[in-house]
Design an enzyme around this catalytic site. Structure first.
Site, PDB file in Angstrom:
ATOM      1  N   PRO A  79      -3.552   0.754  19.069  1.00  0.00           N
ATOM      2  CA  PRO A  79      -3.537   0.204  17.396  1.00  0.00           C
ATOM      3  C   PRO A  79      -3.653   1.513  16.361  1.00  0.00           C
ATOM      4  CG  PRO A  79      -5.635  -0.637  18.296  1.00  0.00           C
ATOM      5  CD  PRO A  79      -5.096   0.124  19.320  1.00  0.00           C
TER       6      PRO A  79
ATOM      7  N   TYR B 187       4.053   6.908   9.907  1.00  0.00           N
ATOM      8  CA  TYR B 187       3.220   5.632   9.485  1.00  0.00           C
ATOM      9  C   TYR B 187       4.113   4.709   8.808  1.00  0.00           C
ATOM     10  CZ  TYR B 187      -1.160   3.241   8.400  1.00  0.00           C
ATOM     11  OH  TYR B 187      -2.038   2.197   8.180  1.00  0.00           O
TER      12      TYR B 187
ATOM     13  N   LYS C 250       1.314   0.220  15.085  1.00  0.00           N
ATOM     14  CA  LYS C 250       2.681   0.059  15.337  1.00  0.00           C
ATOM     15  C   LYS C 250       3.192  -0.946  16.268  1.00  0.00           C
ATOM     16  CE  LYS C 250       4.233   3.567  13.307  1.00  0.00           C
ATOM     17  NZ  LYS C 250       4.259   3.032  11.867  1.00  0.00           N
TER      18      LYS C 250
ATOM     19  N   HIS D  98       0.772  -1.353  -0.055  1.00  0.00           N
ATOM     20  CA  HIS D  98      -0.049   0.120   0.058  1.00  0.00           C
ATOM     21  C   HIS D  98       0.901   1.191   0.136  1.00  0.00           C
ATOM     22  CE1 HIS D  98      -4.201  -1.796   1.482  1.00  0.00           C
ATOM     23  NE2 HIS D  98      -3.627  -2.189   0.556  1.00  0.00           N
TER      24      HIS D  98
ATOM     25  N   TYR E 240      -9.027   5.333   7.669  1.00  0.00           N
ATOM     26  CA  TYR E 240      -9.260   5.811   9.223  1.00  0.00           C
ATOM     27  C   TYR E 240     -10.220   7.164   9.208  1.00  0.00           C
ATOM     28  CZ  TYR E 240      -4.667   3.257  10.149  1.00  0.00           C
ATOM     29  OH  TYR E 240      -3.858   2.492  10.400  1.00  0.00           O
TER      30      TYR E 240
END
Ligand code: APR
Ligand code: PHB
Length: 394
Positions: free
Chosen positions: A293, A385, A297, A72, A201
């Site tokens: 979460p 990220y 990580k 991704h 998200y």
């Protein structure tokens, strides 16, 4: 029994450390409380940073991940009825993440360890570390009703948050940093096609939602729920209806629903123990730290601990660099705290905090809008990220 590195716990931390050490000729024995099937039945995280992907390849267990994992190059943030694309690749000079479930990582590592003929003792109970402050530490444990002893040079505590390793360190030698959030995540796994080709998200006044996936045909969705919520209160229908209500309209319309194959609630917690070592015993992964979460990580931090300890032990055994041993904790903690910060921040800006005043709510809303509206803001989200770099061991 005798080995060089005794590992407690056959989760991803213990198995990956074991594989890397085995590959360079350092002998390990892993003691695991559960049976292999139980370990493989746990549904956990699914986003691997580049550093972890590289480490799995280095360990020789990257083939199935490379064949079946999904690369991704970005993810979506949805809020205030709009969607913003975080283009990880463009913002980080080409870095990406890999979507590949922790369960599959564990399965690959278990198979590799079996092929290598390295020893894992499953269903061992009452594991106890001893003499960690001496240069002859050992473990005692029970297996098939017999009490056994495993002598070793070093102990790796890879036994998760509830494990025995951290608990066997005198409490006055540890400092604990902790935050418990007033909500949990209700997650479901379903054999449905993902609603979007990247993760989404979503911040919403009804609470946070996350659209994730394991493959092109298997999805993982999460909803923020109150900490005391019970999974029995959530039929599949209620879950899908609530998810739709928290997603932007176009996504809600595209959502394909279906029967859940797993449904569970996980609490959200930030936790760090300092230091991450006690004499010749080292703590890795969830044994030493927990992140909420939201930043994906947890598993990745376990991998960076493993990389640090592996590279230190390699230099200890090959070059006699025992001076590096006392650096393990400080090296790990620098990266751990950065991931703790990012996970806390992602959690703070995306969730609905009960009992927050109207001013704080507006500030958080504005913080999210500011970060995604500025290239500098998107860059800092993206570089965290995809994962901050591992420190070199020199
Ligand atoms: N004796 C032996 N084994 C134990 C003991 C014990 N006393 N206590 C726990 N274990 C085993 C557990 O059964 C489990 O298999 O240790 C293992 C720990 O595995 P995880 O909890 O998966 O922890 P870790 O390997 O550090 O994995 C990294 O990061 O955020 C998370 O989801 C992510 O679970 C993942 C973790
Ligand atoms: C998951 O797929 O389980 C997942 C993905 C991203 C997260 C957390 C969990 O941030």
């Amino acid at each position: 029994m005798k080995t060089q590195v005794a590992i407690i716990g056959a989760g991803p931390s213990g198995l990956l450390l074991g594989q890397l050490l085995h590959n360079v000729g350092i002998d390990t024995v892993i003691l695991e409380r559960q049976a292999p099937d139980y370990v493989l039945s746990r549904i956990r995280a699914g986003v691997l940073e580049q550093g972890m992907v590289d480490l799995l390849r280095q360990a020789g267990v990257g083939q199935r991940m490379d064949a079946e994992g999904l690369v991704h190059g970005g993810f979506e943030l949805a809020f205030d009825g709009r969607q913003v694309h975080i283009d990880l690749q463009a913002l980080t000079g080409g870095k990406t993440v890999m979507i590949y479930g922790q369960t599959e990582v564990t399965r690959d590592l278990m198979a590799a360890r079996q092929t290598a003929g390295a020893m894992t003792l499953y269903e061992t109970s009452n594991v106890q570390p001893h003499d960690m402050k001496t240069d002859r530490p050992y473990l005692t444990f029970e297996k098939d009703g017999e009490t056994c002893r495993l002598d070793c040079d070093y102990i790796a505590g890879c036994d998760g948050f509830h494990g025995v390793a951290r608990q066997s360190i005198p409490s006055d030698s540890l400092k604990i940093f902790e935050r418990v959030y007033p909500f949990g995540w209700l997650g479901i796994l379903a054999d449905t096609p993902p609603v979007h080709d990247e993760l989404v998200y979503a911040r919403h006044e009804r609470g946070f939602a996350l659209c994730s996936m394991r493959s092109a045909t298997r999805t993982r969705y999460y909803l923020q729920v109150p900490a005391e919520e019970k999974v029995e209160n959530w039929s599949d229908q209620r879950f899908w209806d609530e998810l739709k209500s928290r997603l932007p309209e176009t996504l809600a319309n595209d959502l394909v629903t279906g029967p859940s194959i797993e449904k569970s609630i996980a609490p959200l917690r930030s936790f760090v123990v300092e230091p991450m070592q006690y004499g010749r015993m080292f703590l890795l992964g969830d044994a030493a730290h927990i992140v909420p979460p939201t930043g994906a990580k947890g598993l990745n931090l376990a991998a960076s601990d493993v990389s640090t300890l592996f590279n230190i032990l390699l230099k200890v055994y090959r070059e006699g660099r025992t001076d590096l041993l006392e650096k393990y904790s400080e090296i790990c903690l620098r990266r751990v705290w950065k991931a703790e910060r990012f996970s806390w921040w992602m959690t703070s800006i995306l969730h609905n905090f009960p009992d927050t005043d109207a001013f704080s709510q507006r500030i958080t809303q504005t913080e999210l809008a500011y970060f995604v509206g500025s290239e500098a803001g998107r860059k800092t989200i993206a570089e965290n990220y995809v994962g901050l770099p591992y420190e070199a061991i020199e």
